[in-house]
Scaffold this active site. Structure first.
Site, PDB file in Angstrom:
ATOM      1  N   LYS A  23      -2.194  -0.382 -10.243  1.00 25.99           N
ATOM      2  CA  LYS A  23      -2.347   1.076 -10.205  1.00 25.99           C
ATOM      3  C   LYS A  23      -2.025   1.810 -11.508  1.00 25.99           C
ATOM      4  CE  LYS A  23      -2.275   1.844  -5.260  1.00 25.99           C
ATOM      5  NZ  LYS A  23      -1.945   0.714  -4.402  1.00 25.99           N
ATOM      6  N   PHE A  49       1.852  -4.122   2.371  1.00 27.41           N
ATOM      7  CA  PHE A  49       0.441  -3.924   2.044  1.00 27.41           C
ATOM      8  C   PHE A  49       0.172  -4.604   0.711  1.00 27.41           C
ATOM      9  CE2 PHE A  49      -3.174  -1.837   0.083  1.00 27.41           C
ATOM     10  CZ  PHE A  49      -4.106  -1.945   1.102  1.00 27.41           C
ATOM     11  N   ASP A  53       5.192  -7.860  -5.523  1.00 25.83           N
ATOM     12  CA  ASP A  53       4.010  -7.006  -5.583  1.00 25.83           C
ATOM     13  C   ASP A  53       4.469  -5.654  -6.114  1.00 25.83           C
ATOM     14  OD1 ASP A  53       1.958  -5.246  -5.231  1.00 25.83           O
ATOM     15  OD2 ASP A  53       1.400  -5.928  -3.227  1.00 25.83           O
TER      16      ASP A  53
END
Ligand code: PLP
Length: 398
Positions: free
Chosen positions: A244, A130, A215
């Site tokens: 995040k 993702f 990532d």
């Protein structure tokens, strides 16, 4: 539902919170929930952390936004600190994970372009990945359910099965620019790429002149007990995407690169209006004050170990509910026997918040500042919820 003014894109739980304190979220009628989802690994320092509040409020009285027409001292400071703490020489600030990934993808393609190989734009990715919800990051993630109905898929991504490094090797061609991988898949179900596989990816990149992109939007900024999760493998990346946890709740994304990898990103080649604004930078710098502080990451690793050991004991006791405990540091996953949302709902009854993921996993992503008492409290609640799910399953079967 037609009564809601909001897009129907989210299947929201019927819960709304008014304020937060540390690892706790509190509803308007005073109900306290232990927050082991932390806004999906975003509230790295929990809720209402005094140092973050002071940084935000202090900056709010001075200056919010000036654009990237000018120097932004907070960007230079946060950039220097990220460079100091990691492999990177250069940083670009954005507002989200997907934007950080867009920058990473563009950086890798431009690197080969300015080196005289404009044909080298393809990026190898892994099933279950993702990388975000923009058109390019959706193409990189390759999940059919998310791509459906949005027109032609952005070109240039080749997907291989999870952790199939032989398939990576076979897929590398004259047009390959880079390999993009989450060291531990987050949304995919806390699935860890073995450290040996990450090292093999590094050697494949070296052998074929490819860039290695991690990532670390979810795994980065201390979540696994190292500042970057790739440090567990001792693997040097060329490009890393962060987001995040970096803003502790304020929207920030960052693309980190070596000087060499960033060599194509010349003046005018990329940009952003909001990215790196003074408010975001004040908060990002305050997050690093804490996360890079003496002993903080060791503490994350220790608390992660305590939580994982406690979970393993519960999984032993209720093997009909929890099949497997996985992950690193404070990024842990419970692979469930029943549907993961069954355990999630039982945990909401116990006022413990978690985050579902793929592969029938329930994620535990507590604030990195969670106390040992928070962790023991969470374990008790998980034990009670597992016991309730186990009893209900047995009752249904008889
Ligand atoms: C959340 C996430 C993203 C996307 O971040 P957004 O801020 O939602 O755009 C990308 N990659 C990983 C690994 C993530 O966990």
């Amino acid at each position: 539902m037609s009564g809601s003014p909001l897009f129907n894109t989210f299947a929201r739980l019927p819960l709304a919170f008014e304020r937060g304190e540390g690892s706790w979220l509190i509803t308007s009628d005073g109900e306290r929930y232990l927050d082991f989802a932390a806004g999906i690994a975003v509230n790295s320092l929990g809720h209402g952390h005094p140092h973050l509040v002071a940084a935000l409020v202090g900056q709010a009285g001075k200056l919010w936004h000036v654009s990237n027409l000018y120097r932004v001292p907070g960007q230079e400071r946060l950039g220097e600190r990220l460079v100091e703490a990691t492999f990177a020489d250069k940083v670009f600030f954005a507002n989200s994970g997907a934007e950080a990934l867009e920058c990473a993808i563009k950086t890798a393609r431009r690197y080969h372009y300015v080196k005289g190989s404009p044909n080298r734009y393809r990026i190898i990715t892994f099933e279950g990945a993702f990388h975000g919800r923009t058109l390019a990051t959706l193409a990189a993630g390759g999940q059919k359910k998310y791509l459906e109905g949005f027109g032609p898929v952005v070109e240039g991504f080749d997907q291989v099965p999870f952790d199939d490094i032989d398939a990576v090797e076979k897929t590398i061609g004259p047009d390959t620019a880079a390999i993009l991988v989450e060291p531990i898949q987050g949304e995919g179900g806390v699935r860890r790429i073995p450290l040996a596989s990450l090292r093999r990816l590094r050697s494949l990149c070296d052998k074929h002149g490819l860039l290695l992109i991690f990532d670390e939007v979810q795994t980065g900024v201390g979540r696994t007990g190292k500042f970057l999760a790739c440090e567990w493998a001792g693997v040097r990346p060329d490009i890393v995407a962060l987001a995040k946890g970096l803003g502790g709740g304020f929207p920030i994304g960052a693309c980190l690169a070596t000087e060499e990898a960033a060599s194509g990103m010349t003046a005018g080649s990329h940009g952003t209006t909001f990215g790196g604004n003074p408010l975001a930078m004040a908060v990002g710098n305050a997050v690093l004050d804490v996360v890079l502080g003496e002993g903080f990451l060791e503490g994350v690793a220790q608390k992660g170990l305590a939580l994982k050991q406690g979970l393993a004991a519960i999984a032993d006791e209720f093997s009909d509910v929890i099949e497997d405990v996985r992950g690193e540091g404070l990024m842990l996953g419970l692979r469930c026997k029943p549907q993961n949302t069954v355990l999630q709902k039982a945990l909401i009854e116990e006022k413990l918040l978690t985050a579902p993921a793929g592969d029938n996993v329930l994620r535990l992503l507590p604030p990195l500042t969670a106390t040992e008492e928070d962790i023991q409290e969470a374990l008790e609640r998980i034990r009670r919820a597992s016991s309730a799910v186990s009893a209900a399953t047995r009752a249904a079967a008889s």
